[in-house]
Design an enzyme around this catalytic site. Structure first.
Site, PDB file in Angstrom:
ATOM      1  CG  ASN A   1    -125.665   6.207 102.664  1.00 24.61           C
ATOM      2  OD1 ASN A   1    -124.789   5.566 102.064  1.00 24.61           O
ATOM      3  ND2 ASN A   1    -126.906   5.780 102.759  1.00 24.61           N
TER       4      ASN A   1
ATOM      5  CE  LYS B   1    -128.697   7.140  99.839  1.00 24.72           C
ATOM      6  NZ  LYS B   1    -130.092   7.439  99.600  1.00 24.72           N
TER       7      LYS B   1
ATOM      8  CG  HIS C   1    -130.190   3.197 103.746  1.00 22.14           C
ATOM      9  ND1 HIS C   1    -131.006   3.229 102.651  1.00 22.14           N
ATOM     10  CD2 HIS C   1    -129.837   4.486 104.004  1.00 22.14           C
ATOM     11  CE1 HIS C   1    -131.125   4.491 102.252  1.00 22.14           C
ATOM     12  NE2 HIS C   1    -130.426   5.263 103.047  1.00 22.14           N
TER      13      HIS C   1
ATOM     14  CD  GLU D   1    -131.152   4.005  99.110  1.00 23.28           C
ATOM     15  OE1 GLU D   1    -129.939   3.785  99.187  1.00 23.28           O
ATOM     16  OE2 GLU D   1    -131.621   5.159  99.001  1.00 23.28           O
TER      17      GLU D   1
ATOM     18  CD  GLU E   1    -131.675   7.812 106.006  1.00 27.80           C
ATOM     19  OE1 GLU E   1    -130.818   8.672 105.869  1.00 27.80           O
ATOM     20  OE2 GLU E   1    -131.774   6.838 105.243  1.00 27.80           O
TER      21      GLU E   1
ATOM     22  N   GLY F   1    -134.073  10.680  98.554  1.00 28.62           N
ATOM     23  CA  GLY F   1    -133.755  10.849  97.142  1.00 28.62           C
ATOM     24  C   GLY F   1    -134.905  11.392  96.309  1.00 28.62           C
TER      25      GLY F   1
ATOM     26  CB  SER G   1    -134.610  15.364 100.435  1.00 26.09           C
ATOM     27  OG  SER G   1    -134.947  14.348  99.504  1.00 26.09           O
TER      28      SER G   1
HETATM   29  P1  13P Z   1    -130.789  11.715 100.151  1.00 30.94           P
HETATM   30  O1  13P Z   1    -130.127  12.732 101.049  1.00 30.94           O
HETATM   31  O2  13P Z   1    -130.150  11.586  98.810  1.00 30.94           O
HETATM   32  O3  13P Z   1    -132.281  11.909 100.107  1.00 30.94           O
HETATM   33  O4  13P Z   1    -130.550  10.295 100.860  1.00 30.94           O
HETATM   34  C1  13P Z   1    -130.818  10.169 102.191  1.00 30.94           C
HETATM   35  C2  13P Z   1    -130.319   8.865 102.647  1.00 30.94           C
HETATM   36  O5  13P Z   1    -130.852   7.831 102.279  1.00 30.94           O
HETATM   37  C3  13P Z   1    -129.151   8.850 103.529  1.00 30.94           C
HETATM   38  O6  13P Z   1    -128.930   7.572 104.029  1.00 30.94           O
END
Ligand code: 13P
Length: 257
Positions: free
Chosen positions: A13, A15, A99, A101, A171, A177, A217
């Site tokens: 992903n 982002k 997601h 976010e 997640e 992150g 992560s």
């Molecule tokens: P990270 O791997 O950067 O922690 O992000 C995970 C994520 O949100 C994947 O959708």
């Protein structure tokens, strides 16, 4: 039971990262590194602006392309939005939905995640539906309640046949992150709980076939342990998917997992 009944899927992903030339460069670097991989589905979920570039760069390869969201209406006055049909017409196969976010910063709710999931399925896309608890919810010991609620609402009125086209990504919000990965046991515990919840809703036979990913992560160092767990069938990877070598290491871990 795991690998012989479920597809292992490693999805990046990206982002809000990468311009078109950067996207092309990353995929060109990745392609030869993973060209021999057979038993793991490799997906790059990229910003809308990169979809055409990514589809062209990966045509005829074993890398599938996904989007990072879609709207739930077919068309109309929704300035700035992209419909599932628009993505499907391009040749996009997957779409990340719900997601954290999107839920946190763009006010998406389980109700709209459900609508998006149904719209994506109707367009022939494969939704990667994200669920996960906040740190506060884990500390209050309500992780299972939160996850069960999300599963029930996000897949409301989704049939068993439709569910089989979906991927679920666990997640934990506190692990995204932050560099704080869930331990492999924590990931396994919740992924197993998701499967048990699906079994109650759809029956054990259906639940056994659904790919459940861990995300948060996940990186080149911790992937092997996470992916060795029975109910962790793949990963949804943010930061580490932006580096071809790290992403390849994670894919290799899934091959061996
Ligand atoms: P990270 O791997 O950067 O922690 O992000 C995970 C994520 O949100 C994947 O959708």
């Amino acid at each position: 039971m795991k690998k012989n009944v479920r597809k292992a899927i490693i999805a990046g992903n990206w982002k809000m990262n990468k311009t078109r030339p950067e996207a092309k460069a990353l995929l060109e670097e990745l392609k030869p590194m993973v060209s021999d991989v057979k038993d793991v589905e490799i997906v790059a979920c990229v910003p809308f602006t990169n979809l055409e570039t990514a589809l062209a760069a990966t045509a005829g390869t074993n890398i599938k392309i996904g989007a990072e969201n879609c709207h739930f209406e077919k068309s109309g006055a929704f300035t700035g939005e992209i419909s599932a049909d628009m993505l499907a017409e391009m040749g996009v196969e997957y779409v990340v939905l719900g997601h954290s976010e999107r839920r946190q910063y763009f006010a998406e709710t389980d109700e709209t995640v459900n609508k998006r999931t149904k719209a994506a399925l109707a367009a022939g896309l494969k939704p990667i539906v994200c669920v996960g608890e906040l740190l506060w919810e884990r500390e209050c010991n309500i992780t299972e309640e939160v996850i069960a609620r999300q599963i029930k609402l996000d897949f409301f009125n989704v049939s068993a046949e439709e569910l089989k086209k979906c991927v679920i990504a666990y997640e934990p919000v506190w692990a995204i992150g932050t560099g704080k990965t869930a331990t492999a046991d924590q990931a396994e515990e919740v992924c197993a709980f998701i499967r048990a919840t699906l079994a109650k809703l759809y029956g054990a036979d259906v639940a056994e076939t659904i790919t459940i990913q861990y995300g948060g992560s996940m990186n080149a160092k911790n992937a092997a342990e996470l992916l060795s767990k029975t109910n962790v069938d793949g990963g949804l990877i943010g930061g580490a998917s932006l580096k071809a070598a790290d992403f390849t290491t994670i894919i290799t871990a899934a091959v061996n997992g």
